[in-house]
Design a protein around this motif. Structure first.
Motif, mmCIF file in Angstrom:
data_model
loop_
_atom_site.group_PDB
_atom_site.id
_atom_site.type_symbol
_atom_site.label_atom_id
_atom_site.label_comp_id
_atom_site.label_asym_id
_atom_site.label_seq_id
_atom_site.Cartn_x
_atom_site.Cartn_y
_atom_site.Cartn_z
ATOM 1 N N LEU A 301 1.030 -1.163 -0.096
ATOM 2 C CA LEU A 301 -0.104 -0.087 0.141
ATOM 3 C C LEU A 301 0.758 1.186 -0.077
ATOM 4 O O LEU A 301 0.672 1.954 -0.720
ATOM 5 C CB LEU A 301 -1.102 -0.024 1.152
ATOM 6 C CG LEU A 301 -1.951 -1.321 1.427
ATOM 7 C CD1 LEU A 301 -2.512 -1.057 2.484
ATOM 8 C CD2 LEU A 301 -2.870 -1.126 0.059
ATOM 9 N N ILE A 302 1.962 1.289 0.759
ATOM 10 C CA ILE A 302 2.736 2.452 0.877
ATOM 11 C C ILE A 302 3.492 2.528 -0.297
ATOM 12 O O ILE A 302 3.801 3.692 -0.846
ATOM 13 C CB ILE A 302 3.700 2.309 2.110
ATOM 14 C CG1 ILE A 302 2.900 2.161 3.431
ATOM 15 C CG2 ILE A 302 5.069 3.420 2.134
ATOM 16 C CD1 ILE A 302 3.883 1.580 4.594
ATOM 17 N N SER A 304 2.850 1.688 -3.235
ATOM 18 C CA SER A 304 1.984 2.275 -4.289
ATOM 19 C C SER A 304 1.325 3.741 -4.245
ATOM 20 O O SER A 304 0.971 3.997 -5.349
ATOM 21 C CB SER A 304 0.593 1.292 -4.218
ATOM 22 O OG SER A 304 0.554 0.010 -4.436
ATOM 23 N N CYS A 305 1.712 4.318 -3.260
ATOM 24 C CA CYS A 305 1.313 5.573 -2.895
ATOM 25 C C CYS A 305 2.968 6.431 -3.250
ATOM 26 O O CYS A 305 2.660 7.603 -3.049
ATOM 27 C CB CYS A 305 0.763 5.940 -1.570
ATOM 28 S SG CYS A 305 -0.569 5.256 -1.270
ATOM 29 N N TRP A 307 5.892 6.184 -2.086
ATOM 30 C CA TRP A 307 6.750 6.441 -0.872
ATOM 31 C C TRP A 307 8.000 5.893 -0.952
ATOM 32 O O TRP A 307 8.958 6.351 -0.136
ATOM 33 C CB TRP A 307 5.892 6.203 0.459
ATOM 34 C CG TRP A 307 5.035 7.494 0.821
ATOM 35 C CD1 TRP A 307 3.761 7.313 0.596
ATOM 36 C CD2 TRP A 307 5.388 8.443 1.378
ATOM 37 N NE1 TRP A 307 3.014 8.437 1.097
ATOM 38 C CE2 TRP A 307 3.996 9.356 1.329
ATOM 39 C CE3 TRP A 307 6.358 9.333 1.725
ATOM 40 C CZ2 TRP A 307 4.073 10.689 1.871
ATOM 41 C CZ3 TRP A 307 6.344 10.794 1.939
ATOM 42 C CH2 TRP A 307 5.193 11.396 2.245
ATOM 43 N N SER A 352 -1.647 9.558 3.073
ATOM 44 C CA SER A 352 -1.536 8.994 1.584
ATOM 45 C C SER A 352 -2.580 7.832 1.435
ATOM 46 O O SER A 352 -3.082 7.646 0.501
ATOM 47 C CB SER A 352 -0.117 8.929 1.117
ATOM 48 O OG SER A 352 0.522 10.106 0.915
ATOM 49 N N VAL A 353 -2.160 6.769 2.201
ATOM 50 C CA VAL A 353 -2.600 5.565 2.067
ATOM 51 C C VAL A 353 -4.196 5.783 2.448
ATOM 52 O O VAL A 353 -5.165 5.018 1.554
ATOM 53 C CB VAL A 353 -2.123 4.417 3.120
ATOM 54 C CG1 VAL A 353 -2.895 3.173 3.223
ATOM 55 C CG2 VAL A 353 -0.669 4.164 2.728
ATOM 56 N N GLU A 355 -6.047 8.428 1.672
ATOM 57 C CA GLU A 355 -6.778 9.034 0.610
ATOM 58 C C GLU A 355 -6.861 8.163 -0.587
ATOM 59 O O GLU A 355 -7.935 8.286 -1.287
ATOM 60 C CB GLU A 355 -5.797 10.200 0.509
ATOM 61 C CG GLU A 355 -6.096 11.457 1.668
ATOM 62 C CD GLU A 355 -5.230 12.660 1.082
ATOM 63 O OE1 GLU A 355 -4.194 12.441 0.232
ATOM 64 O OE2 GLU A 355 -5.374 13.599 1.919
ATOM 65 N N ARG A 356 -6.061 7.203 -0.659
ATOM 66 C CA ARG A 356 -5.983 6.329 -1.661
ATOM 67 C C ARG A 356 -6.888 5.103 -1.715
ATOM 68 O O ARG A 356 -7.681 4.710 -2.606
ATOM 69 C CB ARG A 356 -4.593 5.945 -2.722
ATOM 70 C CG ARG A 356 -4.641 4.913 -3.610
ATOM 71 C CD ARG A 356 -3.386 4.836 -4.321
ATOM 72 N NE ARG A 356 -3.517 3.925 -5.256
ATOM 73 C CZ ARG A 356 -2.455 3.542 -6.184
ATOM 74 N NH1 ARG A 356 -1.329 4.248 -6.134
ATOM 75 N NH2 ARG A 356 -2.743 2.592 -7.104
#
Length: 368
Positions: A301-302, A304-305, A307, A352-353, A355-356
């Motif tokens: 998840l991180i 994919s954002c 980071w 970020s995670v 929000e997405r």
């Protein structure tokens, strides 16, 4: 018993954040604890229990009295028809205990190899990796009530183990544990048992290691190792070696690059939530759990954002594994990452995670 003043803690936390303990006592025996509790001033002082420092983020100097746990010793306590009962002092290195149990012929902890920290910290966090959690091999532990000086024993149900959680991570009134737990509250005669955070210090832990050992497999990284070595039935030692290889390839050595390992817990969602996330991103890494829930890979998840490799000041996201936050300033540098930078980065990642994906990531380490 010696009370040390203004003790640098950079070497005592695996993030290698610069901070000091206003006062620190090394606990190498139960006698040290009884001496400490016999002193009215020290007994009344707020206390912070420090093991290997591998699961904390220091955001400033520690004003509470730091109890540095250095209780050693490991041995086969007894055998039953089903298990070897192994006991280890809370100050023992976790990884060294795992290696020692295998060398003695007591398998069962191999999937938990190379996890940093001490034996006493392991049940606090209910550490886990590659399909095994500490609670799966746990027998019991002894701890001391830092208010009364009374030693008590807890069994698995009384520790209220959860995913990276236990009764030791919650303060009084914050999280009740099952009725009948022999905790500080129960010892004092209470009926409701509450959290033991900063109330108890773990002295020693006992593990039940199965005589009818079976390998715990099923993770992609271990499957790759089995295929690579053309080994369908690995031994406990082989699994230990593979887990060490996998972790060394993915995770930085905290003695070289400051870190606390996985910074966030892998979130669990409902099957319906997972379907919704897959519809938005079919590549999401997920695992179906026995209780019907679905565990998502927080690192994915991180990543994919976007980071991976990013930084806030000297705090950064590790290039090889987005789940790991690192100190880019060096383990001995006085100008490395601050706790504030680490937490600013962590909060930005959480935002970020969310929000997405609509997922709230929960940090694993304790913020002090």
């Amino acid at each position: 018993m010696l009370v040390e003043k203004n003790v640098p803690l950079q070497a005592f936390n695996s993030f290698h954040i610069v901070a000091k303990a206003h006062a620190l006592v090394r606990i190498a025996s139960e006698a040290d604890l009884h001496a400490l509790l016999a002193d009215p001033e020290l007994r009344a002082s707020p206390k912070f229990v420090l093991g290997g420092g591998s699961n904390i983020v220091l955001t400033g100097d520690v004003k509470a009295l730091v109890l540095k746990v250095e209780l050693m010793g490991r041995r086969l306590l007894m055998e039953t028809d089903k298990a070897f009962i192994v006991q280890a002092g809370a100050g023992e290195s976790w990884h060294e205990l795992v290696a020692w149990t295998l060398a003695q012929g007591y398998p069962g902890l191999e999937n938990l190899a190379l996890i940093p920290g001490t034996v006493g910290a392991a049940p606090v966090q209910n550490i886990g990796a590659y399909g095994v959690e500490l609670q799966d091999r746990f027998d019991s532990l002894d701890a001391i009530d830092l208010q009364t000086g009374q030693v008590f024993t807890l069994h698995a149900a009384q520790c209220a183990f959860g995913y990276r959680d236990s009764v030791f991570k919650h303060g009084a009134g914050a999280a009740a544990v099952p009725d009948g737990a022999v905790s500080a509250g129960a010892v004092a005669g209470g009926h409701q048992v509450l959290g033991l955070k900063d109330r108890a210090l773990i002295l020693r832990v006992r593990f039940a290691l199965p005589k009818s050992w079976k390998p715990v497999l099923g993770y992609a990284d271990l499957d790759k190792k089995m295929a690579e070595h053309q080994c369908a039935h690995p031994t406990a030692q082989q699994i230990f070696d593979w887990v060490c290889e996998i972790r060394r390839a993915k995770l930085p050595d905290p003695q070289v690059i400051g870190n606390v390992g996985s910074f966030f817990k892998n979130p669990t969602v409902t099957p319906e939530q997972c379907v919704d996330i897959i519809a938005r991103d079919p590549k999401v890494v997920h695992y179906h759990l026995a209780d019907g829930g679905v565990k998502l890979a927080a690192g994915w998840l991180i990543d994919s954002c976007g980071w991976r490799g990013k930084s806030v000041g000297q705090a950064g996201v590790y290039e090889k594994q987005a789940l790991v936050l690192v100190n880019r300033g060096g383990v001995d540098s006085p100008f490395g990452a601050t706790g504030g930078e680490v937490m600013t980065l962590a909060r930005a990642i959480q935002t970020s995670v969310y929000e997405r994906f609509g997922i709230r990531l929960e940090p694993e380490p304790v913020v002090v």
